[in-house]
Design a protein around this motif. Structure first.
Motif, PDB file in Angstrom:
ATOM      1  N   ALA A 263      -1.062 -11.321 -20.683  1.00  0.00           N
ATOM      2  CA  ALA A 263      -1.271 -11.700 -19.295  1.00  0.00           C
ATOM      3  C   ALA A 263      -1.700 -10.451 -18.532  1.00  0.00           C
ATOM      4  CB  ALA A 263       0.004 -12.277 -18.694  1.00  0.00           C
ATOM      5  N   THR A 264      -2.566 -10.663 -17.581  1.00  0.00           N
ATOM      6  CA  THR A 264      -3.096  -9.551 -16.788  1.00  0.00           C
ATOM      7  C   THR A 264      -2.212  -9.334 -15.573  1.00  0.00           C
ATOM      8  OG1 THR A 264      -5.319 -10.093 -17.475  1.00  0.00           O
ATOM      9  CG2 THR A 264      -5.110  -8.799 -15.478  1.00  0.00           C
ATOM     10  N   SER A 265      -1.854  -8.070 -15.331  1.00  0.00           N
ATOM     11  CA  SER A 265      -1.031  -7.812 -14.160  1.00  0.00           C
ATOM     12  C   SER A 265      -1.917  -7.676 -12.937  1.00  0.00           C
ATOM     13  CB  SER A 265      -0.236  -6.520 -14.355  1.00  0.00           C
ATOM     14  OG  SER A 265      -1.104  -5.421 -14.331  1.00  0.00           O
ATOM     15  N   LEU A 266      -1.445  -8.270 -11.830  1.00  0.00           N
ATOM     16  CA  LEU A 266      -2.095  -8.006 -10.548  1.00  0.00           C
ATOM     17  C   LEU A 266      -1.205  -6.991  -9.845  1.00  0.00           C
ATOM     18  CD1 LEU A 266      -3.140 -11.549  -9.285  1.00  0.00           C
ATOM     19  CD2 LEU A 266      -4.270 -10.020 -10.884  1.00  0.00           C
ATOM     20  N   SER A 267      -1.797  -5.896  -9.445  1.00  0.00           N
ATOM     21  CA  SER A 267      -0.950  -4.863  -8.865  1.00  0.00           C
ATOM     22  C   SER A 267      -1.544  -4.314  -7.579  1.00  0.00           C
ATOM     23  CB  SER A 267      -0.763  -3.728  -9.876  1.00  0.00           C
ATOM     24  OG  SER A 267      -1.997  -3.099 -10.095  1.00  0.00           O
ATOM     25  N   PHE A 268      -0.674  -3.690  -6.815  1.00  0.00           N
ATOM     26  CA  PHE A 268      -1.093  -3.078  -5.554  1.00  0.00           C
ATOM     27  C   PHE A 268      -0.604  -1.649  -5.541  1.00  0.00           C
ATOM     28  CE2 PHE A 268      -0.922  -7.578  -4.961  1.00  0.00           C
ATOM     29  CZ  PHE A 268      -2.103  -7.845  -4.270  1.00  0.00           C
ATOM     30  N   GLY A 269      -1.511  -0.722  -5.380  1.00  0.00           N
ATOM     31  CA  GLY A 269      -1.137   0.684  -5.378  1.00  0.00           C
ATOM     32  C   GLY A 269      -0.862   1.171  -3.972  1.00  0.00           C
ATOM     33  N   LEU A 270       0.311   1.838  -3.812  1.00  0.00           N
ATOM     34  CA  LEU A 270       0.640   2.412  -2.509  1.00  0.00           C
ATOM     35  C   LEU A 270       0.339   3.900  -2.625  1.00  0.00           C
ATOM     36  CD1 LEU A 270       4.127   0.668  -2.109  1.00  0.00           C
ATOM     37  CD2 LEU A 270       1.879  -0.205  -1.457  1.00  0.00           C
ATOM     38  N   ASN A 271      -0.704   4.351  -1.968  1.00  0.00           N
ATOM     39  CA  ASN A 271      -1.148   5.729  -2.150  1.00  0.00           C
ATOM     40  C   ASN A 271      -0.231   6.699  -1.427  1.00  0.00           C
ATOM     41  OD1 ASN A 271      -2.574   8.081  -2.545  1.00  0.00           O
ATOM     42  ND2 ASN A 271      -4.570   7.062  -2.313  1.00  0.00           N
ATOM     43  N   LEU A 272       0.329   7.614  -2.199  1.00  0.00           N
ATOM     44  CA  LEU A 272       1.296   8.536  -1.607  1.00  0.00           C
ATOM     45  C   LEU A 272       0.620   9.563  -0.712  1.00  0.00           C
ATOM     46  CD1 LEU A 272       3.763   8.950  -4.583  1.00  0.00           C
ATOM     47  CD2 LEU A 272       3.826   7.381  -2.663  1.00  0.00           C
ATOM     48  N   ALA A 273      -0.688   9.627  -0.750  1.00  0.00           N
ATOM     49  CA  ALA A 273      -1.388  10.512   0.179  1.00  0.00           C
ATOM     50  C   ALA A 273      -1.280   9.957   1.598  1.00  0.00           C
ATOM     51  CB  ALA A 273      -2.853  10.640  -0.219  1.00  0.00           C
ATOM     52  N   HIS A 274      -0.910   8.694   1.688  1.00  0.00           N
ATOM     53  CA  HIS A 274      -0.779   8.038   2.984  1.00  0.00           C
ATOM     54  C   HIS A 274       0.678   8.202   3.424  1.00  0.00           C
ATOM     55  CE1 HIS A 274      -2.186   5.310   6.039  1.00  0.00           C
ATOM     56  NE2 HIS A 274      -1.127   4.540   5.861  1.00  0.00           N
ATOM     57  N   ALA A 275       0.892   8.918   4.533  1.00  0.00           N
ATOM     58  CA  ALA A 275       2.226   9.383   4.915  1.00  0.00           C
ATOM     59  C   ALA A 275       3.350   8.336   4.796  1.00  0.00           C
ATOM     60  CB  ALA A 275       2.191   9.992   6.308  1.00  0.00           C
ATOM     61  N   PRO A 276       3.201   7.154   5.391  1.00  0.00           N
ATOM     62  CA  PRO A 276       4.356   6.225   5.370  1.00  0.00           C
ATOM     63  C   PRO A 276       4.831   5.915   3.948  1.00  0.00           C
ATOM     64  CG  PRO A 276       2.636   5.411   6.819  1.00  0.00           C
ATOM     65  CD  PRO A 276       2.073   6.595   6.126  1.00  0.00           C
ATOM     66  N   PHE A 277       3.910   5.917   2.991  1.00  0.00           N
ATOM     67  CA  PHE A 277       4.307   5.548   1.634  1.00  0.00           C
ATOM     68  C   PHE A 277       5.075   6.651   0.922  1.00  0.00           C
ATOM     69  CE2 PHE A 277       0.524   2.488   1.634  1.00  0.00           C
ATOM     70  CZ  PHE A 277       1.350   1.435   2.011  1.00  0.00           C
ATOM     71  N   ARG A 278       5.105   7.835   1.546  1.00  0.00           N
ATOM     72  CA  ARG A 278       5.890   8.886   0.901  1.00  0.00           C
ATOM     73  C   ARG A 278       7.374   8.602   1.058  1.00  0.00           C
ATOM     74  NH1 ARG A 278       1.376  12.526   1.795  1.00  0.00           N
ATOM     75  NH2 ARG A 278       2.026  13.149   3.884  1.00  0.00           N
ATOM     76  N   ASP A 279       7.715   7.717   2.007  1.00  0.00           N
ATOM     77  CA  ASP A 279       9.116   7.333   2.205  1.00  0.00           C
ATOM     78  C   ASP A 279       9.437   6.191   1.248  1.00  0.00           C
ATOM     79  OD1 ASP A 279      11.526   6.216   3.065  1.00  0.00           O
ATOM     80  OD2 ASP A 279      11.169   6.948   5.121  1.00  0.00           O
ATOM     81  N   VAL A 280      10.392   6.417   0.354  1.00  0.00           N
ATOM     82  CA  VAL A 280      10.699   5.427  -0.666  1.00  0.00           C
ATOM     83  C   VAL A 280      11.152   4.109  -0.052  1.00  0.00           C
ATOM     84  CG1 VAL A 280      13.124   6.031  -1.015  1.00  0.00           C
ATOM     85  CG2 VAL A 280      11.775   5.132  -2.938  1.00  0.00           C
ATOM     86  N   ARG A 281      11.710   4.162   1.169  1.00  0.00           N
ATOM     87  CA  ARG A 281      12.162   2.925   1.807  1.00  0.00           C
ATOM     88  C   ARG A 281      10.968   2.038   2.148  1.00  0.00           C
ATOM     89  NH1 ARG A 281      15.765   5.858   6.298  1.00  0.00           N
ATOM     90  NH2 ARG A 281      13.860   7.104   6.196  1.00  0.00           N
ATOM     91  N   VAL A 282       9.887   2.676   2.549  1.00  0.00           N
ATOM     92  CA  VAL A 282       8.688   1.883   2.866  1.00  0.00           C
ATOM     93  C   VAL A 282       8.182   1.222   1.591  1.00  0.00           C
ATOM     94  CG1 VAL A 282       6.320   1.967   3.701  1.00  0.00           C
ATOM     95  CG2 VAL A 282       8.093   3.343   4.812  1.00  0.00           C
ATOM     96  N   ARG A 283       8.177   2.009   0.486  1.00  0.00           N
ATOM     97  CA  ARG A 283       7.691   1.441  -0.766  1.00  0.00           C
ATOM     98  C   ARG A 283       8.561   0.260  -1.183  1.00  0.00           C
ATOM     99  NH1 ARG A 283       7.276   7.108  -2.335  1.00  0.00           N
ATOM    100  NH2 ARG A 283       8.704   6.938  -4.098  1.00  0.00           N
ATOM    101  N   ARG A 284       9.842   0.452  -1.020  1.00  0.00           N
ATOM    102  CA  ARG A 284      10.758  -0.627  -1.405  1.00  0.00           C
ATOM    103  C   ARG A 284      10.534  -1.854  -0.518  1.00  0.00           C
ATOM    104  NH1 ARG A 284      16.260   2.278  -2.203  1.00  0.00           N
ATOM    105  NH2 ARG A 284      15.291   3.349  -3.966  1.00  0.00           N
ATOM    106  N   ALA A 285      10.342  -1.585   0.768  1.00  0.00           N
ATOM    107  CA  ALA A 285      10.105  -2.699   1.695  1.00  0.00           C
ATOM    108  C   ALA A 285       8.872  -3.491   1.265  1.00  0.00           C
ATOM    109  CB  ALA A 285       9.912  -2.162   3.110  1.00  0.00           C
ATOM    110  N   PHE A 286       7.824  -2.771   0.878  1.00  0.00           N
ATOM    111  CA  PHE A 286       6.601  -3.445   0.449  1.00  0.00           C
ATOM    112  C   PHE A 286       6.839  -4.283  -0.801  1.00  0.00           C
ATOM    113  CE2 PHE A 286       2.492  -2.189   2.571  1.00  0.00           C
ATOM    114  CZ  PHE A 286       3.092  -1.675   3.716  1.00  0.00           C
TER     115      PHE A 286
END
Ligand SMILES: Nc1ncnc2c1ncn2[C@@H]1O[C@H](COP(=O)(O)OP(=O)(O)OP(=O)(O)O)[C@@H](O)[C@H]1O
Ligand SMILES: Nc1ncnc2c1ncn2[C@@H]1O[C@H](COP(=O)(O)OP(=O)(O)OP(=O)(O)O)[C@@H](O)[C@H]1O
Ligand SMILES: [Mg+2]
Ligand SMILES: [Mg+2]
Ligand code: NI
Lengths: 495, 264, 502, 317
Positions: A263-286
């Motif tokens: 099965a093919t995974s559909l994924s979304f990359g959160l680029n850590l170069a983008h400030a908010p995504f450096r916060d693990v809470r934001v990543r978790r929220a997403f």
């Protein structure tokens, strides 16, 4: 109804019958299609190659070694995991009558480097030191690894096809040792085959059962379904979830979906170069925000698997012990608020490269809006998503990944700050993965693999909400289609 | 005004009204998931739901503005440019006229889809790209029709006389050329509009043009085409609106031409 | 003799209502007879004649009456098919407009022959061409209608009408625009043709009608048949032409040469018109008069020579002339139908040049009314478009439009050919008046030697593109030296338009 | 002699346009963001792999140099090798072009006479029932987007009636015309679209010509029916129509993408779309150039015919 290929196969074997010409329709690539599968851009190029060339084997989670062998009899691994011994099956014959030898196998393993190839065929040469390989005798090949690895069988058997030593051009008349012999090939139109009567599988009591095989190239999904319903094809690959529902209503046809791990995974990359995504809470929220069940239900009409933000669902090394992440918009919202990212603005770049990607992105964007993210969807036309040099600089981008074993995939795409990791650079996980691949003890290996995956699950920057199987339509008269990793007809029957 | 003209004006008016006032008629979000995908029409979703489970009615009501603006814009753009270029090249001296027509030919021979693909890639805003592409693709047709008609009229005695009399190009254009080429030009304008509606819809069908998930009739048609056999409404509703719009405007153009072309 | 046609109680009027155009006309015609239809311009002649073909012009409607031709009703769709082209044949008033612009004239004639005469050999075409005195050469037959002269166009149309020997011939002004020699020959031809068939002859040429129709003449006045025969046009002797004015000529052309498709049609023609002077240009049909006129106004680029206006040299191409120069030299074109914009009303056509002169909007309606009055057109015509005008009315609209430009020189290409004697006289009178009052110079291209005698002070005779004779009107007309001039004058004399006594 | 000069001028003009176009096509394809390397490598490829692919595909050479090579090759009849699948572009072109030409020619061959016949029938009977019927039908058809027409045609002839195959599967190793029944729907789809457009144009031109004095004169001379239509009215109505037919041909040829895709018809338009999706620059360039050259040739023809049918232009080309 994700009934799986098995039931149909059983049905077929209940009244085994040989003969007939099987006509299968695949999304093709027009004139770009080529017999040079090393450089062939489409799935069809590989399916065609798989029909004519013998394979080392195929991944099979149910088999003792995790792989089902093809032209090989077995693969032995030295205790220190630094050397693999490949035993070639006796009596494998090419269409010109010559026998397959270890030299042919070595040449074929080297070909992606010497002849050039697309990246997906390169893992064997990346993991094994082919320059130091030894041909012990006609049927024995010893491959030293570049560094000790335990999952080498998977890597060798995943997609390696074999052809004769010294081959430099892939032509219609070349000697091959696969289940079928090519009789006609027209790029963009299709290829015709007859059964290879000297195929080693026949002697083992297996297929191929059909006399002839036609692989037709039909770009448009609706057209493939039309070809199937109009009786011009017995099998239509990749018809997509919506068409599958239409087809399911028709009594003469069955919808078959590939089983895990295919099965093919559909994924979304959160680029850590983008400030908010450096916060693990934001990543978790997403990750918490996405309603995976809803996507499986509405976008895939049930033909899909809920993902857990980890790649390679269904492979032996996949950490199925990690609990499923829930859909929790409430917590997602509060995590965002805590991180001060409430109402953050972001653009989600997506495409329609594979079935369901655009729709999944659409629903995900709505999910994100619901937790207070100001998201804009940038939906690119087909074929446009990865064409862009700047793809890995995007803050938030959709992607997909064909089925590959998790650890080697991690190493080739995400270690040491590879650009494709979207800024994710975790030496600790890199080390765990390396350890998992190289540990002699199975328990130790497992533990490292799970720990690495748990870290990625908790802190990673990939959201993987769903896995989409290959959804195919086929006539009820057809059975025995297998996945390795694309549809293969070596065991197919028409009744 | 004939009955046909009245009917056409009415239809076109209703469509434009839907396009403009549609968003006010519903409080449902056109982008939010409202249920399972491809549900058949029900009291809750009068037109059912689309491929991702959004309310089709809400999307239809929100999706007209872009299309009406886009197709009208492209038509006006191509029509005006085509009229101007066609008349000018039709009147201009042989050399200049030929040169200008060759220049337009450059556009005419590039496959429309290529123009569209290139522009859709090059422009940041996809819809604008579609508009420009549609206008560019239509232009050669416009120019050629207008030019040929102009050449036919430009050779007549009354144009000679007007020219000999010292009437300026502009006056000749306004009084002698335009009224006498009006019918083909109007018929042509109708065709331009259909063409731009087609191309916008085709762009949607082929997944070009940005702006997803915002609703847009053209895009909706493309998005929901796969589900046609399950429930036709998500595909048919916007398609019908597009067709009715095109038909009524074409009809209006015809009637206008007839009204203006009356030979007493 | 059997009855060929019967028309009774004909009433035709505008479809939108209003006074009838034709009111209570009736007549019968036996085969072998010629019926003359006369009357003033706009009196309903063409309208009446067309009913024999079952045709009513768009905008008009048959209100009452019945028509029978050879026992058939031309207004019944089934019958009209058997009539048109087989029993009845028609020569229209505007042949230039009636010829298909996209087809060669040879093809058009051949088609008519093939269509009507079952056993037509190729010599049929030659015979027709010979009958109307047209060259049968390939070069001529391969031309398109816009490549032949006005008189040639009329003869082509005539040839087409004659093809297949129809029983009833309807001829609308068959000699208008033909030179006197041709007109005379046409008369003889018609007399021959009338044997054994019927002819309805619409003409303002009293002598022609009288010569052919004897006393079978129907005179119309405002659509009503009147009993009185038309008043014979009195040719008033021309007012003594004023002495040629001093100073540079209003318009002067010197050694003008011109060609069509590299075929020379004008060779070194020189001409001068003084202020207030009228110079006539006469010559056989196809001799190059219209080409000369078009060169003068700059619509045809001469191959050589010079044109000057009051001493200033004019550019050969009208586009290179100044607005003032363009307005100063006006052309009244021979093809009156083609020269009018079919989409423009009479008012609009007259308003444009007035506005272009910069006249204030408020003054325009008054001037339009005045212009219409001067060319004797009723104000009721003001809102009509050209297809709803009679031939003579169109000609006068063309003249009025040219006058609206306030020109200093007027080039008139057959301005009276479609007019009855009375209105023709009035138009010439108008030109005299303008010459006298405003110093208008007039180049009068015409076949009507009476008009020449009446108005022109000098005459140029063109023949095959060359001026073969020139001189004061009186001396040329009374003592023609060149054989062409002699022929023209002699034939005119036969027709009753004798040259004025010296 | 004049004709020779006229033709020479037109051909030179067309050549100049083609030269400009080649530059435009090259520049435009160069401007496409991303390249074949990106597409081939997929999402998971490393930067180094991409760079390697770029080098393999010679994408790292300066554009001007590549343009020069391309033009030199094109003049010599060699359009280069596709990046994806590594095929000779000319081979693909010569393989697919006949199919597209056939499709377009058949569609035009069906549509043009039908459009002329219908347009004439309607234009000659302006305002009468026959005209109403034809005009309304053309109006609706012209307003239907192509894919909708195609969908409907498939639904009716393929799915409901089962008369014709819904997909044009050419027998392997054969040509589309080997299975004529498979060509019917694609041709029909393409023809219907063109038919509606052309019918409308013919009708309006014919109505205009039918009301002219010469048409009236012809009617009064007893010319009727087909003869009136073909010999008297059509020649005058043809000017604008021929021009549009010419543009149409180019449009249909390149724009058959939708039809070719839906029916899986092996034509150039379909290949072009694939090539654009693959960012296969040499393929896009080669196919686009060929289509442009072809369309130009047809336009040239249209110009010449247009001049021929307009005697005022004809007498002085
Ligand atoms: N556009 C054209 N192309 C070619 N030949 C032409 C063209 N116009 C006129 N001619 C020819 O040139 C000659 C002169 O034509 P022109 O119209 O000047 O004659 P005209 O003296 O005005 O005759 P008419 O009294 O019949 O009006 C004729 O033989 C005519 O056939
Ligand atoms: N469509 C129309 N509507 C209204 N009046 C018209 C229409 N057509 C013609 N008329 C008028 O009918 C009258 C008769 O026209 P007709 O053409 O029969 O005149 P005629 O006697 O042939 O004149 P001429 O000698 O000038 O050709 C004219 O006054 C004309 O203006
Ligand atoms: Mg008259
Ligand atoms: Mg003349
Ligand atoms: Ni002589």
């Amino acid at each position: 109804s994700s009934s799986g290929g098995q039931s149909a196969a059983q049905q077929a074997s209940a009244s085994p019958k040989s003969g007939g010409t099987l006509r299968a329709a695949f999304p093709g690539g027009g004139a770009a299609e080529t017999l040079d599968f090393l450089n062939g851009p489409t799935a069809l190029d590989y399916v065609r190659a798989r029909a004519m060339h013998g394979a080392l084997g195929a991944i099979d989670p149910g088999a003792p070694d995790g792989v089902r062998y093809g032209v090989l009899e077995r693969i032995d691994i030295s205790d220190d995991l630094s050397s693999y011994t490949l035993k070639v099956r006796r009596g494998v014959k090419f269409t010109d009558g010559s026998a397959l030898t270890a030299r042919d196998v070595l040449y074929s393993l080297n070909a992606p480097v010497t002849l050039g190839s697309l990246p997906f065929l390169k893992p064997p040469s990346q993991n094994f030191d082919l320059a130091k390989a030894r041909v012990e005798d006609d049927l024995t090949l010893v491959l030293p690894t570049k560094r000790p690895i335990a999952d080498g069988r998977l890597i060798l058997c995943q997609s390696t096809l074999v052809f004769k030593d010294g081959t430099t051009a892939f032509t219609a008349g070349m000697p091959t040792c696969g289940p079928f012999k090519l009789t006609e090939f027209q790029p963009g139109q299709g290829a015709a085959f007859v059964r290879h009567d000297e195929y080693y599988g026949l002697a083992l009591g297996g297929g191929p059962y059909v006399d002839g095989l036609e692989l037709r190239s039909i770009a448009d999904a609706t057209a493939r379904v039309n070809a199937l319903t109009g009786g011009q094809a017995d099998f239509a690959a990749d018809i997509g979830p919506v068409a599958s529902r239409t087809l399911a209503a028709n009594g003469r046809f069955a919808v078959e979906t590939s089983e895990l791990p295919y099965a093919t995974s559909l994924s979304f990359g959160l680029n850590l170069a983008h400030a908010p995504f450096r916060d693990v809470r934001v990543r978790r929220a997403f990750k918490l925000a996405v309603d995976r069940e809803a996507i499986v239900k509405t976008v895939l009409f049930g033909h899909g698997f809920v993902g857990n933000d980890l790649p390679s669902l269904g492979f032996p090394d996949y950490a199925k012990e990690i609990e499923q992440r829930p859909y929790d918009p409430g917590q997602a919202r509060s995590l965002l608020r805590d991180a001060g990212a409430d109402g953050m603005k972001i653009t989600l770049t997506t495409g329609s490269e594979v079935a369901g990607l655009a729709e999944t992105s659409t629903l995900y964007a709505e999910n994100l809006k619901a937790i207070g993210v100001d998201v804009t969807l940038d939906q690119r036309p087909p074929g446009r998503l990865f064409a862009d040099e700047g793809y890995f600089k995007l803050p938030f981008a959709a992607s997909f990944s064909p089925p590959t074993p998790p650890l080697s995939q991690y190493e080739s795409t995400r270690t040491a700050g590879a650009p494709s990791a979207f800024g994710f650079d975790r030496p600790d996980i890199d080390e765990l993965v390396a350890k998992a691949r190289g540990a002699r003890d199975a328990g130790e290996r497992r533990e490292a693999a799970v720990r690495a995956q748990r870290l990625m699950w908790e802190e990673g920057n990939q959201v993987i909400p769903v896995f989409v199987p290959s959804i195919n339509g086929q006539a009820k008269t057809l059975g025995g289609v297998r996945y390795e990793p694309f549809a293969s007809f070596s065991e197919a029957r028409l009744v | 005004m004939t009955r046909r003209a009245l009917f056409a004006a009415l239809c076109a008016g209703v469509i434009v009204l839907i396009a403009l006032a549609g968003p006010l008629l519903t409080d449902r979000s056109p982008t939010a998931q409202a249920g399972n995908a491809l549900l058949a029409p029900s009291p809750e979703h009068p037109l059912g739901t689309d491929v991702v489970g959004r309310d089709v009615l809400a999307r239809v009501l929100h999706g007209g503005l872009a299309v009406v603006a886009l197709s009208a814009g492209a038509t006006v753009l191509a029509g005006a440019a085509g009229l101007a270029l066609g008349v000018l090249t039709g009147l201009a001296g042989r050399r200049t006229g030929e040169l200008a027509v060759r220049a337009v030919d450059v556009l005419g021979v590039v496959p429309p889809l290529l123009v569209m693909l290139l522009l859709a890639t090059g422009f940041p805003a996809g819809d604008l790209a579609v508009l420009v592409a549609v206008a560019l693709v239509s232009l050669p047709f416009s120019v050629r029709v207008v030019r040929a008609a102009t050449q036919q009229v430009a050779g007549s005695g009354f144009v000679d006389i007007a020219r000999a009399r010292g009437d300026g190009q502009w006056r000749i254009l306004r009084h002698d050329i335009v009224p006498n080429i009006l019918r083909p030009v109007l018929a042509e304008t109708g065709l331009r509009l259909s063409a731009s509606i087609h191309l916008t819809a085709t762009a949607g069908f082929l997944g070009l043009g940005a702006g997803a998930p915002a609703p847009n009739w053209g895009r909706m048609v493309g998005e929901n085409a796969v589900g046609f056999a399950l429930t036709p409404w998500p595909f048919l509703a916007p398609a019908l609106l597009l067709v009715v719009f095109a038909v009524s405007v074409n009809l209006l153009a015809d009637e206008l031409g007839r009204a203006l072309g009356v030979r007493s | 003799m059997s009855e060929l046609a019967r028309v009774s109680g004909l009433v035709i009027g505008p479809a939108s209502g209003g006074a009838p155009t034709v009111d209570g006309v009736g007549f019968t015609l036996d085969s072998g007879e010629v019926l003359g239809l006369m009357g003033r311009s706009g009196s309903g002649k063409t309208t009446t004649a067309l009913t024999l073909l079952g045709h009513i012009r768009p905008g008009l409607r048959l209100r009452e009456g019945s028509v029978r031709v050879a026992g058939l009703d031309p207004f019944a769709p089934a019958d009209v098919r058997r009539l048109r082209g087989r029993v009845v044949s028609f020569l229209g008033q505007d042949p230039a407009a009636a010829l298909n612009p996209a087809r060669r004239i040879g093809g058009q004639i051949r088609e008519a022959v093939r269509l009507r005469a079952a056993s037509a050999g190729p010599d049929q075409v030659d015979r027709l061409l010979d009958a109307v005195r047209l060259p049968a050469g390939r070069d001529f037959l391969r031309r398109f209608p816009h490549q032949i002269s006005g008189g040639q166009a009329r003869r082509v149309a005539f040839a087409i009408a004659l093809a297949g020997a129809p029983e009833l011939l309807i001829l609308d002004e068959p000699t208008a625009g033909l030179d006197t020699v041709l007109a005379r020959e046409t008369r003889d031809l018609l007399r021959e043709l009338a044997e054994g068939r019927g002819v309805v002859l619409v003409s303002h040429d009293e002598h022609l009608v009288r010569a052919l129709a004897a006393d079978r003449v129907l005179v119309l006045d405002a659509g009503r048949p009147v009993s009185a025969p038309p008043r014979a046009a009195r040719v008033t002797p021309s007012p003594p032409p004023g002495p040629p004015s001093e100073g540079p000529a209003a318009l002067r052309a010197e050694r003008l040469s011109a060609a069509h498709d590299r075929r020379p049609v004008l060779r070194e023609v020189s001409l001068a018109v003084g202020r207030g002077e009228c110079v006539a240009v006469v010559g056989p049909s196809g001799s190059g008069k219209t080409t000369l006129a078009r060169c003068l106004v700059g619509l045809h680029r001469p191959a050589g020579g010079e044109i000057s206006l009051e001493g200033t040299r004019l550019a050969p191409d009208v586009r290179r002339r100044t607005p003032d120069q363009r307005r100063a030299v006006q052309l009244v074109a021979q093809d009156s139908m083609g020269a009018l914009n079919p989409r423009e009303t009479v008012t609009a056509a007259l308003t444009r040049p007035l506005r272009a002169r910069g006249l204030p909007r408020t003054r325009v309606p008054g001037l339009v009314a005045e212009l219409l009055g001067r060319v004797h057109l009723p104000a009721s015509l003001a809102d009509r478009r050209p297809p709803a005008l009679s031939g003579g009315e169109r000609q006068r609209v063309n003249l009025a439009r040219a006058l609206a430009c306030a020109p200093r020189v007027l080039v008139c290409d057959e301005v009276t050919s479609a007019l009855d004697a009375e209105i023709g006289e009035a138009v010439l009178g108008l030109l005299d008046e303008l010459r006298r009052d405003l110093g208008l110079g007039v180049v009068l291209i015409t076949h009507d030697l009476a008009a020449v005698a009446r108005s022109a002070s000098r005459v140029l005779v063109v023949h095959e593109g060359e001026i073969v004779e020139r001189g004061p009107t009186a001396s040329v007309l009374s003592g023609p030296r060149h054989h062409v001039t002699r022929m023209l004058v002699e034939h005119a004399a036969d027709q009753g338009f004798g040259a004025p006594a010296p | 002699m004049r004709w020779v000069a006229f033709l020479a001028r037109r051909i030179a003009g067309a050549a100049a346009v083609l030269a400009i176009l080649s530059g435009l096509i090259f520049a435009a394809t160069e401007a496409l963001p991303g390249d074949a390397a990106g597409v081939l490598a997929g999402a998971d490829a490393s930067a180094a792999e991409r760079a390697q692919l770029r080098a393999d595909l010679e994408l790292d050479r300066p554009p001007l140099e590549r343009y020069g090579d391309w033009i030199a090759g094109a003049v010599a009849g060699d359009l280069g090798v596709s990046l994806v699948g590594r095929r000779d572009v000319d081979a693909v072109l010569f393989d697919r072009l006949p199919n597209s030409l056939l499709l377009t020619a058949l569609a035009l061959g069906a549509a043009v006479p039908a459009a002329i016949a219908l347009g004439l029938a309607a234009g000659l009977r302006e305002g009468r029932p026959a005209d109403r019927m034809v005009s309304s039908a053309a109006l609706v058809l012209v307003s239907l987007p192509e894919f909708l027409t195609v969908t409907l045609l498939i639904a009716v002839f393929g799915t409901w009636l089962g008369l014709l195959p819904e997909v044009s599967l050419t027998p392997l190793g054969g040509r589309p015309w080997d299975t004529p029944q498979a060509m019917v729907l694609p041709v029909l789809s393409l023809a219907v679209v063109g038919l509606a457009v052309m019918t409308r144009l013919v009708r309006s031109s014919v109505a205009e010509a039918a009301a002219s004095p010469y048409a009236e004169a012809a009617r009064l001379a007893g010319v009727r029916g087909v003869r009136l239509a073909l010999r008297h009215i059509l020649p005058n109505a043809l000017g604008p129509v021929v021009q549009v037919f010419a543009v149409m041909f180019g449009g249909l040829l390149g724009g058959a993408v939708v039809v070719e895709t839906i029916f899986n018809y092996p034509g150039v338009g379909f290949e072009l779309q694939q090539a654009v999706a693959n960012r296969d620059v040499p393929m896009v360039q080669g196919l686009a150039l060929a289509l442009a050259a072809l369309a130009l040739a047809v336009l040239l023809l249209g110009d010449i015919v247009g001049t021929l049918v307009n005697p005022r232009l004809r007498s002085a080309p």
